[in-house]
Enzyme design. Sequence first.
Site, PDB file in Angstrom:
ATOM      1  N   ASP A 153       0.851  -1.188   0.000  1.00 35.68           N
ATOM      2  CA  ASP A 153       0.000   0.000   0.000  1.00 35.68           C
ATOM      3  C   ASP A 153       0.886   1.237   0.000  1.00 35.68           C
ATOM      4  O   ASP A 153       1.985   1.227   0.576  1.00 35.68           O
ATOM      5  CB  ASP A 153      -0.919   0.032   1.225  1.00 35.68           C
ATOM      6  CG  ASP A 153      -2.164   0.883   0.992  1.00 35.68           C
ATOM      7  OD1 ASP A 153      -3.262   0.311   0.845  1.00 35.68           O
ATOM      8  OD2 ASP A 153      -2.039   2.127   0.953  1.00 35.68           O
ATOM      9  N   ASN A 165      -5.468  -5.194  -6.441  1.00 40.42           N
ATOM     10  CA  ASN A 165      -6.644  -4.656  -5.758  1.00 40.42           C
ATOM     11  C   ASN A 165      -6.607  -3.136  -5.603  1.00 40.42           C
ATOM     12  O   ASN A 165      -7.647  -2.527  -5.375  1.00 40.42           O
ATOM     13  CB  ASN A 165      -6.749  -5.308  -4.369  1.00 40.42           C
ATOM     14  CG  ASN A 165      -7.799  -4.657  -3.499  1.00 40.42           C
ATOM     15  OD1 ASN A 165      -8.990  -4.817  -3.714  1.00 40.42           O
ATOM     16  ND2 ASN A 165      -7.349  -3.907  -2.503  1.00 40.42           N
ATOM     17  N   TYR A 170     -14.320   5.788 -13.932  1.00 38.78           N
ATOM     18  CA  TYR A 170     -14.139   4.596 -13.106  1.00 38.78           C
ATOM     19  C   TYR A 170     -14.455   3.337 -13.913  1.00 38.78           C
ATOM     20  O   TYR A 170     -13.684   2.368 -13.919  1.00 38.78           O
ATOM     21  CB  TYR A 170     -15.054   4.684 -11.886  1.00 38.78           C
ATOM     22  CG  TYR A 170     -15.003   3.481 -10.976  1.00 38.78           C
ATOM     23  CD1 TYR A 170     -13.958   3.301 -10.077  1.00 38.78           C
ATOM     24  CD2 TYR A 170     -16.012   2.522 -11.001  1.00 38.78           C
ATOM     25  CE1 TYR A 170     -13.911   2.207  -9.234  1.00 38.78           C
ATOM     26  CE2 TYR A 170     -15.983   1.423 -10.165  1.00 38.78           C
ATOM     27  CZ  TYR A 170     -14.928   1.271  -9.283  1.00 38.78           C
ATOM     28  OH  TYR A 170     -14.888   0.175  -8.452  1.00 38.78           O
ATOM     29  N   LYS A 211     -12.003   0.156 -15.001  1.00 39.15           N
ATOM     30  CA  LYS A 211     -12.298  -1.218 -14.587  1.00 39.15           C
ATOM     31  C   LYS A 211     -12.574  -2.125 -15.787  1.00 39.15           C
ATOM     32  O   LYS A 211     -12.223  -3.316 -15.768  1.00 39.15           O
ATOM     33  CB  LYS A 211     -13.477  -1.222 -13.615  1.00 39.15           C
ATOM     34  CG  LYS A 211     -13.164  -0.588 -12.264  1.00 39.15           C
ATOM     35  CD  LYS A 211     -12.029  -1.321 -11.547  1.00 39.15           C
ATOM     36  CE  LYS A 211     -11.855  -0.872 -10.111  1.00 39.15           C
ATOM     37  NZ  LYS A 211     -10.785  -1.631  -9.407  1.00 39.15           N
TER      38      LYS A 211
END
Length: 253
Positions: free
Chosen positions: A40, A90, A156, A160
């Site tokens: 992260d 992710n 978005y 995706k």
Amino acid sequence: MTGRVEGKVALVTGAGSVGGIGQAIARRLSEEGATVYLGDVDAAGADARATEIGGNAIGLAHDATSEAGWADVLCRIVADRGRLDILVNNAGVAILYPIEEMTLERFSRQIDVNMTSAFLGMRAAVATMREAGNGGSIVNISSVGGIVGLARTHAYGASKAGVRVFGKALAMETARDGIRVNSVHPGMIETGMTAPLAAPDPEEQRQRIAAMVPMARMGKPEEIANCVLFLASDEASYITGAEFVVDGGMTAQ
């Protein structure tokens, strides 16, 4: 069944948020025997989530949008464990605006965090997995927004959808190497990313969202994690280039 990914080495990006999908995925992989690296950009968050998971979880500072960052993280993992068996892309953000308010800067940021990071990750992981010669599993976290159109999700959804099709194409390139590439498409999941949708009246908004879903509720991060665990495990050994929608039936309507 226990030990479904026993002895495997996994990297989960974007795993530093409290109550997030990344944290849930890392926990499930760890519970089933994998050594899990939680990456992260928030290094303190990654370390904290790894500490919460325990023993075989390690936090890493990792900017998934950085090419050099990917090289550093893969070098660290290979130096520590000798290989990478599982990559879960992710890391992501949701930048949602009406089209007239979607600036080029906002659009570029959306693509960079959601799609470019996945490209960099897949490229780095494939090279590492091919060198080891043991195959591997790459799971990309996409979204129902990458399958159907939803208001204010144009940028978005584009990011995706790009992750979804990129993974399918890569699966064709890596199938003979035993490297499987699949995508998971969450619907409305209760995480920090969807928390702003619950304001200013959390219960009213929750009921409105639930009314959109045939199962009449939002999903839990653990329900995404269970799907990822299956795809990461040898139980999914004949599955590649596929997409798994985990949305309570939302997109089946």
